[in-house]
Design an enzyme around this catalytic site. Structure first.
Site, PDB file in Angstrom:
ATOM      1  NE  ARG A  61     -13.111  -0.395   4.666  1.00  0.00           N
ATOM      2  CZ  ARG A  61     -13.750  -0.849   3.616  1.00  0.00           C
ATOM      3  NH1 ARG A  61     -13.920  -2.127   3.449  1.00  0.00           N
ATOM      4  NH2 ARG A  61     -14.224  -0.030   2.717  1.00  0.00           N
ATOM      5  CD  GLN A 105      -2.650  -1.262   2.613  1.00  0.00           C
ATOM      6  OE1 GLN A 105      -2.792  -2.341   3.188  1.00  0.00           O
ATOM      7  NE2 GLN A 105      -3.198  -0.155   3.079  1.00  0.00           N
TER       8      GLN A 105
END
Lengths: 160, 289, 781
Positions: C363, C214
């Site tokens: 998340r 990421q």
């Protein structure tokens, strides 16, 4: 330790290969034939990312030996649209039924078979039908809508 | 997770399959593969050879014949789900099939595999016990029929002998006044049962004339709850009888503590599910009267 | 001119075209000539001394080319690697394993199957050592020490706020509630696991790393730093993050497998692929949560006044959390939430145990979920203790719209909010009063139904350079935009989408700013050779940072465009008016020069004294974080026989500021809610006393299917961020952060009359039944 010659028809094209007995169908598709649209997401037959149509029915290709698919017809996401876009593909993009796209091919293969069997499924029937395919991104709401949209499109196509 | 190497055979007749099994004690049968292949991927099973049944004719299909519903061992779970015969006349079997694994798995998983794998978490064994089903096996010394109550001898073990292959499942044909239900409590779709209960009833003039009650995943094998059956037989199917059956089923359960819950919890779930399954079976049996 | 479809349009996603055709290119789709495969042998023990690794047992397997052990790596000073939190973790153990499933050796082979055979064949001798899995036990004197290189199992103590003032305020409260709660270990379980392909070119001394990351740029720098002593330099390292099959925080860290594949490529001179199995992913990759919280919240005259949180954080054997450097407990001090309270203090003690390292997000923006869980549970309790409906109590105690920008007791400046409006909207949508009436009727009949609220405040968009850095690198993010002569564009970013739809939303931001339609803008991310440096996508930071950079870079282009337009129109710059997509002289809108005209002129007819071309870059340093918020209401029914909790309805009203693509925003919320209810009801990774894992595969780690997931009902309010160029706040994680306490509050609400005051998560049927049974409320039918 045996190896075997197999012929599998994938997306309408017959492929003949010599394979080790233990080769999983998903690896045959991905590694031998370089059709990488079919994904692998687990090792317990839980996630459904590897779902393909095996003789017309959705099957988790990580839990089938390629040798046992000798003579079978297999459809992968690459064969879904047949040149254009299948209504299921159309529905998924129109209704935002995908985010990262990783579960999407398996989810679409299951959805295609679901709609062929039940052209006008209720939300509950869709949820039930895709419960062997995990998605971590969408929360399923838009996948349900995508399948409903695909159902509409399929009806429009058959009416037209 | 990659399975270990093995020799693969796909004979086209039972005799050859049986011979291959006998010749290689480390061989295993491959039916739908949905129990075996995951175990092989984790290398919890490392069979030297697999004998695939897929090319042997006659092992698949659903028909009523000679007072029985006959189901070929290689019949896929999804075929039961789509069978009008099963759906309309065999509600216990219909209920059971619908909660096995998930819809995609059921397209390949076989009824025979679910039975013969004898995982105490598998759903068909309890249904078969409740139905008083019998199993046809073919082997080196010919064909024999085994009562479900004799078939399951322990976790993952059955009375099948070396070289013997389960070929058919026979369930007593559904008649007037019969009805059944399977109540499975699972944590999510695809899970094995926390506990599940199969109930099959036969009514005669408003009385319960025959009852089969069996339990999933609360013991080393599926458990036939005889005392629960006795509590139902001869009753009118009222709440008192159902409560007594539920209590007896809970007592018959022999669960352990694990991540699905404590033994006490599972016993409580058996009690609740027995009541619910019996109530549903009764309603269906009355409808079929 | 085509309609530009900038902000507020549900533009269909550009990235879908490849995904729906199976043409996405994920890590396992990358195949290089001559590539070898790497598999990892792992420890069956949670703590053991390795007495011998019989490398010959793996080398004897057909196709195995090399076995790499800790001893091999030690020779290159690569057996350990630094974590982002100034700790270190093993790539491979030299002598001791510290958790079950830890990497023990890498097997490199000519095929995936041969590598797996090698890993299965490898024999390793172990001497098991005592295990400590409970962090409270680990803190006791004489506890088994997890790390030989440390004094004790205590990693750090961190606190924030006014401890004495908070104690004094609590002492002065008329009502104080106290509750312990554990947020157990969970795992993001993105459907794609992690993996990489490392390709070392010995001739050029160049390394290409295809990686499920990421944060590709930060990874490149980390690789350069840890391999500098081996002669690798940052300009010779190219990190490519291909399509990513879900990240959620799990693809931020550097995992040993990446280093091993790189080392194997260097050793063999061939490309090496490592793809993790799902079981390895769940058992060894960074976990989230595992906070043991003791919370106290007090009120005086019905007004919330003081919050205290004391926390034990189980980090496993290494503090491998992915937090900004100065924040060992992330942004946990957002814990005062949506409430106007004057006194607060939070503390966290990090602890080593024999479990996998980590402490990443699930998340969630750096421990915000833990903070929100604590405050939303405590506010509910305190409302009840005050004899007030939890909705009314919240509405009275919210920070009021006129108080923004609001200075929180723990030092944050909230940018904007209207919390009451969001809650009232959610109450309207779900029919709150009707549900309460229904609940009363059902309760009279002995049925269990509950209604739970969560009114969360998020903190995202890390972050301002004065406080936010990772390994010293400031947490800006970037956009580089080039307009081609024909008016089409390419834009590159330092972030990396994992499904969020950046290719579409970034194009929409540029479309809004420049009037170029989104389909004319190619968006690229993930290749460190081409994209500008940025810190990546996590913590809902892409829109607040790189999205802002897209605006700023567009505006720079627009300003240069103004000069070109003035030249073309033979007018004074000051007389030009910008209207989306074109400049014209004030009063003469019919004689406009479009952005496409301007782009063409930038290469064909640019004014003397001005450089040709039309491009700009922005490294955006946000002046503040953004504070999305929302109110969720969950309605549950509980089966008294089995203990099963069924979510009947779930209404989510989110305010993420200005919405760029409403369709994508809704999709993010749907997914976030699903990852919110999952840990509340299903997911957990736990360990027995010997450190054996439960929940280490997808049979036991219960990711919800469509059947367990309710039909989400969404609503919105829009309170723009005053400091973001387009007023957007970020939305990827709000729902995951906000949802869990709504579910817990609903279940506790259903059981309140029985005397139940708290439920730990996951609220499994077994756990709920135990509570029912304890309170004599379990049914037998």
């Amino acid at each position: 330790m045996s190896s075997h010659q197999i012929s599998v028809t994938i997306n309408g094209e017959e492929h003949t290969r010599e394979v080790e007995a233990r080769l999983l169908l998903v690896h045959f598709i991905r590694e031998e034939l370089d059709l990488t649209g079919t994904h692998i997401g687990c090792d317990t037959t839980s996630c459904g990312a590897c779902t393909v149509l095996l003789n017309g029915v959705p099957a988790k290709s990580c839990t089938v030996f390629a040798v046992a698919a000798d003579g079978a017809e297999v459809t992968t996401v690459e064969g879904l649209g047949n040149g254009g876009l299948h209504p299921v593909q159309q529905g998924f993009t129109e209704k935002h039924g995908l985010q990262c796209g990783f579960c999407t091919p398996g989810m679409m293969m299951t959805s295609k078979a679901l709609l062929e069997e039940n052209p006008d499924p209720s939300e509950e029937e869709i949820r039930w039908g895709i419960s062997g395919n995990l998605c971590r991104c969408t929360g399923y709401v838009n996948i349900v809508r995508a399948v409903q949209r695909a159902s509409e499109l399929m009806k429009e196509n058959s009416d037209g | 997770m990659i399975p270990p190497s093995f020799d693969y055979h796909a004979p086209d007749n039972l005799e050859e399959a049986s011979r291959l099994l006998l010749a290689n004690p480390e061989a295993k049968l491959l039916a739908g593969g949905h129990s075996l292949i995951p175990m092989m991927r984790f290398r919890l099973a490392e069979p030297a050879a697999l004998v695939d049944l897929r090319k042997i004719p006659g092992l698949s299909g659903i028909r009523e014949e000679g007072g029985s519903l006959c189901i070929g061992a290689m019949t896929r779970e999804s075929e039961l789900e789509k069978s009008d015969l099963v759906q309309s006349r065999y509600p216990l079997l219909a209920d059971t099939t619908r909660v096995i694994a998930d819809p995609v798995v059921r397209n390949l998983a076989t009824v025979g595999g679910n039975v013969a794998h004898a995982d105490p978490g598998n759903d068909h064994p309890a249904a078969m016990l409740a139905y008083r089903a019998s199993f046809v096996a073919c082997g080196p010394s010919g064909e024999r029929t085994i009562a479900a109550s004799d078939f399951f001898t322990g976790p993952f073990s059955t009375c099948l002998e070396a070289g013997e292959i389960l070929t058919e499942i026979r369930i007593p044909a559904s008649g007037a006044g019969s009805g059944g239900a399977y109540q499975k409590f699972e944590r999510k779709v695809g899970d094995y049962a926390v506990a599940a209960v199969a109930v099959q009833l036969q009514l005669d003039g408003g009385q319960v004339a025959g009852a089969g009650v069996a339990l999933t995943n609360v013991g080393l094998t599926a458990i036939q709850a005889g005392a629960a059956e006795a509590a139902l037989v001869g009753s009118d199917g009222g709440d008192a009888a159902l409560d007594a059956a539920a209590e007896a089923a809970a007592a018959a359960a022999d669960p352990g503590d694990d991540h699905r819950g404590s033994a006490d919890y599972k016993r409580a779930v058996v009690r609740v599910l027995t009541h619910r399954a019996a109530a549903s079976a009764l309603a269906r049996a009355r409808e079929a009267s | 001119m085509a309609e530009c479809r900038g902000l507020g349009h549900s533009v269909q996603r550009k990235e879908d075209a490849r995904f729906i055709r199976g043409q996405g290119r994920y890590i396992d789709d990358i195949k290089l000539p001559g590539m070898l495969y790497l598999d990892i042998a792992r420890s069956p023990y949670a703590h053991a001394k390795i007495t011998k690794i019989h490398e010959d047992t793996a080398m004897a397997v057909d196709g195995v080319a090399a076995v790499i052990t800790g001893k091999t790596l030690e020779g290159f000073k690569l057996a350990w690697m630094p974590t982002l939190m100034s700790d270190q973790q093993m790539v491979l153990p030299v002598d001791t394993v510290k958790y079950q499933a830890q990497e023990v050796a890498a097997i490199v082979a000519t095929s995936r199957y041969a590598a797996a055979d090698g890993a299965a064949a490898l024999e390793v001798d172990y001497d098991p050592l005592p295990v400590v899995v409970d962090p409270h036990e680990a803190l006791k004197p004489g506890a088994t020490k997890v790390r030989d290189d440390k004094e004790s199992n205590h990693i750090f103590h961190w606190e924030h706020g006014d401890a004495d003032g908070t104690e004094a305020a609590l002492a002065g409260c008329d009502t104080v509630v106290e509750q312990k709660m554990h947020l157990p270990r969970i795992h993001v379980a993105s459907i794609e696991t992690c993996g990489c392909v490392a390709s070392w070119n010995p001739v050029e001394g160049h390394l290409t790393l295809y990686l499920t990351t990421q944060a590709p740029h930060a990874i490149r720098t980390v690789v350069a730093l840890v391999t500098a002593h081996l002669g690798l330099a940052e300009h010779k390292i190219r990190v490519i993050s291909p399509d990513i099959g879900g990240g959620f925080g799990g693809k931020v860290p550097v995992y040993p497998g990446y280093v091993l594949a790189t080392a194997a490529s260097v050793v063999t001179g061939k490309p090496v692929k490592w793809i993790e199995d799902r079981s390895e992913n769940l058992q060894a990759d960074s976990f989230a949560r595992d906070y043991h919280i003791t919370a106290r919240l007090g009120s005086k005259d019905g007004k919330v006044t003081a919050l205290k949180l004391d926390t034990v954080a189980d980090h496993g054997y290494s503090d491998a959390a992915a937090n900004p450097s100065k924040f060992p407990a992330g942004l946990y001090h957002i814990a005062t939430g949506s409430y106007d309270l004057e006194n607060a203090h939070v503390s966290v003690d990090g602890v080593y145990t024999n479990k996998p390292p980590g402490g990443i997000a699930y998340r969630c923006s750096f421990r915000v979920t833990e903070a929100v869980h604590a405050i939303e549970r405590m506010v509910d309790l305190l409302a009840r203790e005050n004899g007030e409906d939890p909705a009314d109590f919240r509405l009275r105690n919210f920070i009021k719209p006129e108080q923004f920008p609001y200075q929180s007791a723990l030092g944050w400046e909230y940018d904007s909010g209207d919390y009451g409006a969001a809650l009232e909207k959610a109450m309207d949508m779900i029919g709150y009063q009707d549900l309460r009436a229904e609940q009363a009727e059902k309760r009279a009949r002995g049925e269990l139904m509950g209604i739970g609220i969560s009114s969360f405040t998020e903190i995202v968009g890390a972050g301002p350079s004065k406080t936010f850095d990772i390994l010293g690198i400031k947490m800006f993010d970037s956009a580089e935009i080039r307009i081609h002569p024909t008016g089409k564009a390419i834009a590159r970013f330092g972030t990396k989408s994992q499904g969020q739809g950046h290719e579409t939303t970034y194009a929409q931001i540029i479309a809004e700013e420049l009037g170029i339609p989104p389909e004319d803008i190619q968006v690229e991310e993930g290749d460190t050779d081409t994209a500008p440096y940025g810190l990546g996508t996590y913590a809902s930071r892409s829109t607040p940072t790189a999205g802002a950079a897209a605006s700023i870079a567009s505006r720079k282009i627009r300003e240069k465009g103004r000069k070109i337009a003035a030249h073309l129109l033979e007018a004074d710059e000051a007389d030009l008016v910008w209207e989306q997509g074109k400049f014209y002289v004030k009063g003469s809108p019919d004689r406009a020069k479009t952005i496409q005209d301007i782009a063409f002129a930038a290469y064909t007819n640019h004014p003397q004294g001005l450089e040709a071309g039309l491009e700009a870059i922005s490294y955006y340093d946000p002046p503040n974080l953004t504070f999305p918020f929302g109110s969720y209401i969950c309605c549950v029914d509980i089966d008294r026989g089995t203990g099963q909790v069924k979510i009947r309805r779930f209404v989510a009203v989110d305010d993420c500021g200005v919405r760029i693509n409403p369709m994508i925003v809704d999709g993010q919320i749907h997914g976030g809610l699903t990852m919110g209810i999952a840990p509340a009801l299903l997911e957990e990774i736990s360990y027995d006393a010997d450190g054996n894992i439960t929940g280490g595969n997808l049979m036991e780690y219960l990711v919800p299917t469509a059947m367990e997931t309710p039909h989400w009902e969404l609503g919105e309010t829009v309170t723009p961020s005053p400091h973001h160029p387009i007023g957007a706040k970020g939305v990827g994680e709000s729902a995951t952060v906000g949802a869990p306490p709504a579910v817990v509050n609903a279940v506790v609400d259903a059981l309140w009359h029985l005397g139940v005051r708290h439920m730990e998560i996951p609220m499994t049927p077994a756990r709920v039944w135990d509570v029912l049974n304890e309170h004599g409320a379990a049914a037998t039918r």
